[in-house]
Design a protein around this motif. Structure first.
Motif, mmCIF file in Angstrom:
data_model
loop_
_atom_site.group_PDB
_atom_site.id
_atom_site.type_symbol
_atom_site.label_atom_id
_atom_site.label_comp_id
_atom_site.label_asym_id
_atom_site.label_seq_id
_atom_site.Cartn_x
_atom_site.Cartn_y
_atom_site.Cartn_z
ATOM 1 N N ILE A 153 -95.560 -12.650 66.921
ATOM 2 C CA ILE A 153 -94.283 -12.211 66.944
ATOM 3 C C ILE A 153 -93.425 -13.073 66.360
ATOM 4 N N GLU A 155 -89.815 -13.008 67.148
ATOM 5 C CA GLU A 155 -88.522 -13.059 67.931
ATOM 6 C C GLU A 155 -89.038 -12.916 69.508
ATOM 7 N N GLU A 156 -88.103 -13.130 70.486
ATOM 8 C CA GLU A 156 -88.594 -12.824 71.949
ATOM 9 C C GLU A 156 -88.467 -11.339 71.950
ATOM 10 N N PHE A 174 -96.605 -16.465 69.609
ATOM 11 C CA PHE A 174 -94.972 -16.607 68.922
ATOM 12 C C PHE A 174 -95.237 -17.500 67.781
ATOM 13 N N ARG A 175 -94.824 -17.065 66.792
ATOM 14 C CA ARG A 175 -94.729 -17.791 65.556
ATOM 15 C C ARG A 175 -93.387 -18.261 64.967
ATOM 16 N N LYS A 176 -93.225 -19.356 64.904
ATOM 17 C CA LYS A 176 -91.784 -19.989 64.413
ATOM 18 C C LYS A 176 -91.838 -21.289 63.596
ATOM 19 N N SER A 180 -97.555 -21.564 65.410
ATOM 20 C CA SER A 180 -98.067 -20.294 66.409
ATOM 21 C C SER A 180 -98.481 -20.844 67.566
ATOM 22 N N TRP A 185 -94.684 -14.754 79.045
ATOM 23 C CA TRP A 185 -93.383 -14.957 79.979
ATOM 24 C C TRP A 185 -93.707 -14.325 81.239
ATOM 25 N N GLU A 196 -95.396 -21.864 76.893
ATOM 26 C CA GLU A 196 -96.365 -22.245 76.106
ATOM 27 C C GLU A 196 -97.717 -22.740 76.566
#
Length: 217
Positions: A153, A155-156, A174-176, A180, A185, A196
């Motif tokens: 994904i 975004e949160e 989570f990829r930003k 990745s 959460w 993380e």
């Protein structure tokens, strides 16, 4: 091709050496026939150490990323689980051996129907799929002990986090910025916090979870 031997090799070389020790997770990856959930033309890729395509723009996570994410979620046998963007049903088949009931959301109606067929063939009896927007989740079926997004994904997942029980966990890659991470959460009361857990390799972002493009003057 000897799929059973390839499946065992996948577990022994990709899963077990990467700090996945829960025997239930190992058994699930050893017994669920990954090739069953793939189109005929890519079945030979089922146990490669790479994301495996199963539909246009859709891939399965590597076994290593998938197993580490599930391990970090600390799933209990009595958990109610939401599987987001379940695709052809492989992730739910794995989860079916870990939790009590798996509610799945898949926007592509053809894939949702395929998932149901695949579960029937694999003997999965505790999973059901809803053809709906994965970003919105399944609020009427929740709240959930565990939510899993078995793809990257960008975004949160705000709407999904609201569907966690107190003490519930949501796991995703989570990829930003081209990087990745496996992230979990956790909900405590009204608050959620992200942690993380591991470096991941997933690149394909789940439908609807791509971040909006920033406005440029």
């Amino acid at each position: 091709m000897d799929f059973a031997a390839a499946r065992q090799h996948m577990v022994d070389s990709q899963v077990r050496p990467n700090d996945v020790t829960d025997p239930r997770i190992l058994r699930a990856f050893e017994t669920v026939e990954r090739e069953r959930f793939l189109p005929a033309e890519v079945k030979v890729q089922a146990y490669f150490d790479s994301e495996t395509p199963y539909a246009p723009g859709r891939t399965m996570l590597t076994a290593r990323d998938h197993a580490k994410l599930l391990s970090a979620l600390e799933i209990d046998a009595g958990d109610l689980i939401l599987d987001v963007a379940c695709g052809s049903g492989y992730s739910a088949a794995i989860l079916s051996q870990l939790g009590e009931m798996i509610v799945c959301v898949e926007k592509d109606e053809a894939l949702a129907a395929k998932a149901q067929d695949n579960w029937s063939g694999a003997g999965v009896v505790n999973a059901a799929v809803i053809a709906a927007d994965p970003v919105a989740g399944a609020p009427k079926q929740g709240p959930f002990d565990v939510i899993v997004i078995s793809a990257a994904i960008g975004e949160e997942p705000t709407a999904l986090l609201k569907q966690l029980k107190d003490g519930g966990r949501l796991g995703a890659i989570f990829r930003k910025g081209g990087v990745s991470k496996g992230v979990v959460w956790r909900r405590s009361g009204a608050a959620t916090a992200a942690h993380e857990i591991f470096d991941a390799s997933a690149r394909m972002i789940a439908p609807g979870f791509t971040p909006p493009k920033a406005f440029v003057f």
